[in-house]
Design a protein around this motif. Sequence first.
Motif, mmCIF file in Angstrom:
data_model
loop_
_atom_site.group_PDB
_atom_site.id
_atom_site.type_symbol
_atom_site.label_atom_id
_atom_site.label_comp_id
_atom_site.label_asym_id
_atom_site.label_seq_id
_atom_site.Cartn_x
_atom_site.Cartn_y
_atom_site.Cartn_z
ATOM 1 N N LEU A 6 0.836 -1.273 0.191
ATOM 2 C CA LEU A 6 -0.255 -0.092 -0.320
ATOM 3 C C LEU A 6 1.211 1.087 -0.372
ATOM 4 N N GLY A 7 0.640 1.859 -1.101
ATOM 5 C CA GLY A 7 1.423 3.661 -1.183
ATOM 6 C C GLY A 7 3.062 3.435 -1.680
ATOM 7 N N ALA A 8 2.347 2.070 -2.920
ATOM 8 C CA ALA A 8 3.477 1.522 -3.465
ATOM 9 C C ALA A 8 4.083 2.389 -4.450
ATOM 10 N N LEU A 9 3.758 3.739 -4.777
ATOM 11 C CA LEU A 9 4.513 4.733 -5.203
ATOM 12 C C LEU A 9 5.478 5.222 -4.454
ATOM 13 N N GLY A 10 5.421 6.044 -3.180
ATOM 14 C CA GLY A 10 5.795 6.430 -2.253
ATOM 15 C C GLY A 10 7.087 6.112 -1.845
ATOM 16 N N ARG A 11 7.831 6.752 -0.982
ATOM 17 C CA ARG A 11 9.334 6.533 -0.904
ATOM 18 C C ARG A 11 9.386 5.135 -0.795
ATOM 19 N N THR A 12 9.180 4.697 0.293
ATOM 20 C CA THR A 12 9.248 3.189 1.306
ATOM 21 C C THR A 12 8.707 2.768 0.238
ATOM 22 N N GLY A 13 7.741 2.976 0.036
ATOM 23 C CA GLY A 13 6.892 1.443 -1.081
ATOM 24 C C GLY A 13 7.390 1.212 -2.306
ATOM 25 N N GLY A 31 -2.052 2.049 -5.083
ATOM 26 C CA GLY A 31 -1.745 3.343 -4.472
ATOM 27 C C GLY A 31 -3.130 4.443 -5.509
ATOM 28 N N ARG A 32 -2.910 5.000 -5.395
ATOM 29 C CA ARG A 32 -4.823 6.542 -5.752
ATOM 30 C C ARG A 32 -4.042 6.572 -7.309
ATOM 31 N N HIS A 33 -2.991 6.266 -7.928
ATOM 32 C CA HIS A 33 -2.934 7.177 -9.030
ATOM 33 C C HIS A 33 -3.337 6.191 -9.998
ATOM 34 N N ARG A 34 -4.661 5.785 -10.925
ATOM 35 C CA ARG A 34 -4.441 4.674 -11.935
ATOM 36 C C ARG A 34 -3.366 4.912 -13.034
ATOM 37 N N VAL A 46 -5.933 0.004 -7.136
ATOM 38 C CA VAL A 46 -6.199 1.307 -7.030
ATOM 39 C C VAL A 46 -6.871 1.682 -6.008
ATOM 40 N N ALA A 47 -7.180 2.312 -5.376
ATOM 41 C CA ALA A 47 -7.587 2.394 -3.849
ATOM 42 C C ALA A 47 -7.019 3.642 -2.859
ATOM 43 N N ASP A 48 -8.413 4.057 -2.824
ATOM 44 C CA ASP A 48 -8.301 5.866 -1.721
ATOM 45 C C ASP A 48 -8.416 5.726 -0.078
ATOM 46 N N THR A 68 1.947 1.411 3.990
ATOM 47 C CA THR A 68 3.174 2.190 4.186
ATOM 48 C C THR A 68 2.188 3.754 3.831
ATOM 49 N N ILE A 69 1.419 4.023 4.310
ATOM 50 C CA ILE A 69 0.580 5.080 4.015
ATOM 51 C C ILE A 69 0.442 6.154 5.192
ATOM 52 N N GLY A 70 1.316 5.350 6.122
ATOM 53 C CA GLY A 70 1.357 6.434 7.467
ATOM 54 C C GLY A 70 -0.122 6.935 8.071
ATOM 55 N N GLU A 71 0.191 7.518 8.686
ATOM 56 C CA GLU A 71 -1.680 7.870 10.085
ATOM 57 C C GLU A 71 -1.508 6.874 10.263
ATOM 58 N N TYR A 72 -0.771 5.978 11.027
ATOM 59 C CA TYR A 72 -1.204 5.105 11.727
ATOM 60 C C TYR A 72 -2.085 4.676 12.095
ATOM 61 N N MET A 92 4.895 0.328 9.415
ATOM 62 C CA MET A 92 6.305 1.126 9.295
ATOM 63 C C MET A 92 6.002 1.820 10.919
ATOM 64 N N ALA A 93 4.969 1.959 11.803
ATOM 65 C CA ALA A 93 4.327 2.849 12.507
ATOM 66 C C ALA A 93 5.730 2.737 13.457
ATOM 67 N N ALA A 94 5.408 4.136 14.077
ATOM 68 C CA ALA A 94 6.935 4.163 15.077
ATOM 69 C C ALA A 94 6.325 4.787 16.510
ATOM 70 N N ALA A 162 2.734 11.230 4.698
ATOM 71 C CA ALA A 162 2.299 10.555 5.604
ATOM 72 C C ALA A 162 4.126 10.643 6.268
ATOM 73 N N LEU A 163 5.143 11.700 5.737
ATOM 74 C CA LEU A 163 6.227 11.287 6.590
ATOM 75 C C LEU A 163 5.918 12.995 7.558
ATOM 76 N N ALA A 164 5.390 13.897 6.737
ATOM 77 C CA ALA A 164 4.657 14.930 7.812
ATOM 78 C C ALA A 164 3.716 14.463 8.922
ATOM 79 N N ALA A 289 19.464 4.132 7.342
ATOM 80 C CA ALA A 289 18.399 3.723 8.076
ATOM 81 C C ALA A 289 17.038 3.223 7.422
ATOM 82 N N MET A 290 16.534 4.362 5.769
ATOM 83 C CA MET A 290 15.862 3.777 5.149
ATOM 84 C C MET A 290 15.795 2.595 4.666
ATOM 85 N N ASP A 291 17.002 2.421 3.480
ATOM 86 C CA ASP A 291 17.481 0.863 3.488
ATOM 87 C C ASP A 291 17.208 -0.252 4.103
HETATM 88 N N1 LIG Z 1 9.310 3.743 11.265
HETATM 89 C C1 LIG Z 1 10.382 3.775 10.222
HETATM 90 O O1 LIG Z 1 11.840 3.165 9.867
HETATM 91 C C2 LIG Z 1 10.090 4.257 8.903
HETATM 92 C C3 LIG Z 1 10.541 4.465 8.510
HETATM 93 C C4 LIG Z 1 10.510 4.956 6.685
HETATM 94 C C5 LIG Z 1 9.165 5.510 6.424
HETATM 95 N N2 LIG Z 1 8.310 5.277 7.928
HETATM 96 C C6 LIG Z 1 6.611 5.922 8.134
HETATM 97 O O2 LIG Z 1 6.189 5.326 7.087
HETATM 98 C C7 LIG Z 1 5.387 5.980 6.446
HETATM 99 C C8 LIG Z 1 5.464 6.578 4.929
HETATM 100 O O3 LIG Z 1 6.578 6.984 4.099
HETATM 101 P P1 LIG Z 1 7.056 7.034 3.212
HETATM 102 O O4 LIG Z 1 8.938 8.511 3.229
HETATM 103 O O5 LIG Z 1 7.165 6.453 1.991
HETATM 104 O O6 LIG Z 1 5.951 8.055 2.480
HETATM 105 P P2 LIG Z 1 5.336 8.783 0.956
HETATM 106 O O7 LIG Z 1 6.956 8.478 0.277
HETATM 107 O O8 LIG Z 1 4.915 9.722 1.437
HETATM 108 O O9 LIG Z 1 4.759 7.378 1.053
HETATM 109 C C9 LIG Z 1 3.488 7.490 1.441
HETATM 110 C C10 LIG Z 1 2.115 6.303 0.327
HETATM 111 O O10 LIG Z 1 1.434 5.871 1.460
HETATM 112 C C11 LIG Z 1 0.223 6.729 -0.251
HETATM 113 N N3 LIG Z 1 -0.944 7.409 0.512
HETATM 114 C C12 LIG Z 1 -0.981 8.164 1.583
HETATM 115 N N4 LIG Z 1 -2.689 8.809 2.522
HETATM 116 C C13 LIG Z 1 -3.131 7.855 1.558
HETATM 117 C C14 LIG Z 1 -5.060 7.089 1.360
HETATM 118 N N5 LIG Z 1 -4.818 8.096 2.252
HETATM 119 N N6 LIG Z 1 -4.818 6.222 0.649
HETATM 120 C C15 LIG Z 1 -4.264 5.727 -0.312
HETATM 121 N N7 LIG Z 1 -2.819 6.136 -0.275
HETATM 122 C C16 LIG Z 1 -1.932 6.827 0.400
HETATM 123 C C17 LIG Z 1 0.534 7.758 -1.164
HETATM 124 O O11 LIG Z 1 0.566 8.044 -1.945
HETATM 125 P P3 LIG Z 1 0.160 9.745 -2.939
HETATM 126 O O12 LIG Z 1 1.011 9.681 -3.335
HETATM 127 O O13 LIG Z 1 -0.853 9.953 -4.478
HETATM 128 O O14 LIG Z 1 0.475 11.443 -2.187
HETATM 129 C C18 LIG Z 1 2.013 7.689 -1.090
HETATM 130 O O15 LIG Z 1 2.169 6.430 -2.551
HETATM 131 C C19 LIG Z 1 5.087 7.425 6.875
HETATM 132 O O16 LIG Z 1 4.885 7.325 8.582
HETATM 133 C C20 LIG Z 1 6.699 7.865 7.822
HETATM 134 O O17 LIG Z 1 6.932 8.375 8.641
HETATM 135 C C21 LIG Z 1 8.806 4.625 8.470
#
Ligand SMILES: NC(=O)c1ccc[n+]([C@@H]2O[C@H](COP(=O)([O-])OP(=O)(O)OC[C@H]3O[C@@H](n4cnc5c(N)ncnc54)[C@H](OP(=O)(O)O)[C@@H]3O)[C@@H](O)[C@H]2O)c1
Length: 334
Positions: A6-13, A31-34, A46-48, A68-72, A92-94, A162-164, A289-291
Motif C-alpha cells: 500500500l502506498g507503493a509509489l511513495g518513497r518507502t513503498g 495506490g491512488r493514481h491509476r 487502485v484504492a484511495d 506504507t500510507i502512514g497516519e497509522y 512501519m509505525a513508530a 505520511a512523513l509530515a 536507515a531507510m535502506d
Molecule cells: N519506522 C520507520 O523506521 C519508518 C521508516 C520510513 C518510513 N516510515 C513511515 O512510513 C510512512 C511512509 O513514509 P514515506 O516516506 O514512504 O511516505 P511517502 O513517500 O509520502 O509515501 C506514502 C504513500 O502512501 C500513499 N498514501 C498516503 N495516504 C494515502 C491514502 N489515504 N490512501 C491511499 N494512499 C495513500 C501516498 O500516495 P500519494 O503519492 O498519492 O500521496 C504515497 O504513495 C510514514 O508514516 C513514515 O513516517 C517509518
Amino acid sequence: MEIWVLGALGRTGRAITAELAARDLTAVLVGRHRERLAATGAKYVVADGAAAIAAEIRRRRPAVVVNTIGEYAATAPAIARACLPGGHYVDMAADLPAVRRLLDLHDEALSGGSTFVTGAGFGVLATEAVVAKLCEGRATPSHVQVDALASVASEGGTVGVALAASIVDAMTAVSARGAKPRTLVLPDGETAKVAGIPSGELLAAQRASGTPDVTVFSGLAPTAPAVRAVLPLLGRLVSIPAVRRFTIRRLAAVRTKPAPRPRTHTWGHAVVTWPDGTRREGWLRADEAMDFTAAVVAETAVRLARGEGKPGAHTPASALGADVAEAAGGTFLL
Ligand SMILES: NC(=O)c1ccc[n+]([C@@H]2O[C@H](COP(=O)([O-])OP(=O)(O)OC[C@H]3O[C@@H](n4cnc5c(N)ncnc54)[C@H](OP(=O)(O)O)[C@@H]3O)[C@@H](O)[C@H]2O)c1
C-alpha cells in the motif's frame, strides 16, 4: 500468494517493492493514481483511503499486506482487520499510540490465525532485537535503556503527508515526556546527541525484556535547548486537530534537497540492568536507515507469506525472532 504494498509509489513503498524483487517476489502495487500505477507495468490495485483499501483486501484476499500510507494510529487497525482471517499485515509505525493500537488487536489476530507486525522499521526493530538478544535465557531485568540513532540520506523532493504526520506526532510526544539530551559514544568512535522520546521503541523493549522500566533515547528527538524550550507549547498547539491538520499540510509541502547520510552507520543500542547489578550492553549496526527499513519490511513480508510468523499482533523480533534484523543487513555487537 500475493504481497500487496500500500502506498507503493511513495518513497518507502518503492524501496520495499525493490527489496521484494531482490527476493524474487513480485509485489502488487496499491495506490491512488491509476495512470502512474499502470505506467509501472506491474500488477496494481487502485484504492484511495483506508476504507477503500480495506474493502479491496476483503474482496481479493492477499496473503500479506504491507502498509506504507502512514497516519497509522488512525488507519492501521481497519486495514489490519481486513486481513482477517488468515491474511498477514505489516506496517512501519513508530509512534507510541499507533504501535499500541495495533498490538491491542492481538486476540483478534490470534483467533483469526493471522500475524500483524507493527514497527517493522529501523528504530523499533534495531532496539528490540538487541534487548531480546541481551535478555535471552535470563531473568527479568530491572531497567532497560535503548538508543535509536538513524543515519538517513535524503533523496530530495517534498516531505509528503505520511512523513509530515509522523514528524508532527513525534514532536508532540517529545514535548509531553522524555529524558534530557546526552552524548552517545558509538562503537566506531563517533559521537551523537540523543534525547528521550516516548516512541514505539518503548513498548517493544518492554515486551522484549519483561520490565516496564524502559527509557528510550533517539537521535530524532530535538536536542537544541532553544527548540526544546518551545516544544511544550508546540505540543499543546498541535494537539488541537485543526492545528495538527494545518501543520501537517504545511510541512508536507516543504521541499528538501538531496543529502547524503550524516554518518556511515545506523545504530540500535541497549543497556540492560538486572536487580543484582549485572549490566549487559549491545549494539545493532546497519547501513543507511531507510535502506535497512525497506529490507526489514521485505524480509518480514516474505517470512509471513511463508507462514513463519507467530499468530497474534507483534513487533518484528517478537513475531519472527531477533535474527530478522541480521537477515535485513544488521550486525549485532554484543
Ligand atoms: N519506522 C520507520 O523506521 C519508518 C521508516 C520510513 C518510513 N516510515 C513511515 O512510513 C510512512 C511512509 O513514509 P514515506 O516516506 O514512504 O511516505 P511517502 O513517500 O509520502 O509515501 C506514502 C504513500 O502512501 C500513499 N498514501 C498516503 N495516504 C494515502 C491514502 N489515504 N490512501 C491511499 N494512499 C495513500 C501516498 O500516495 P500519494 O503519492 O498519492 O500521496 C504515497 O504513495 C510514514 O508514516 C513514515 O513516517 C517509518
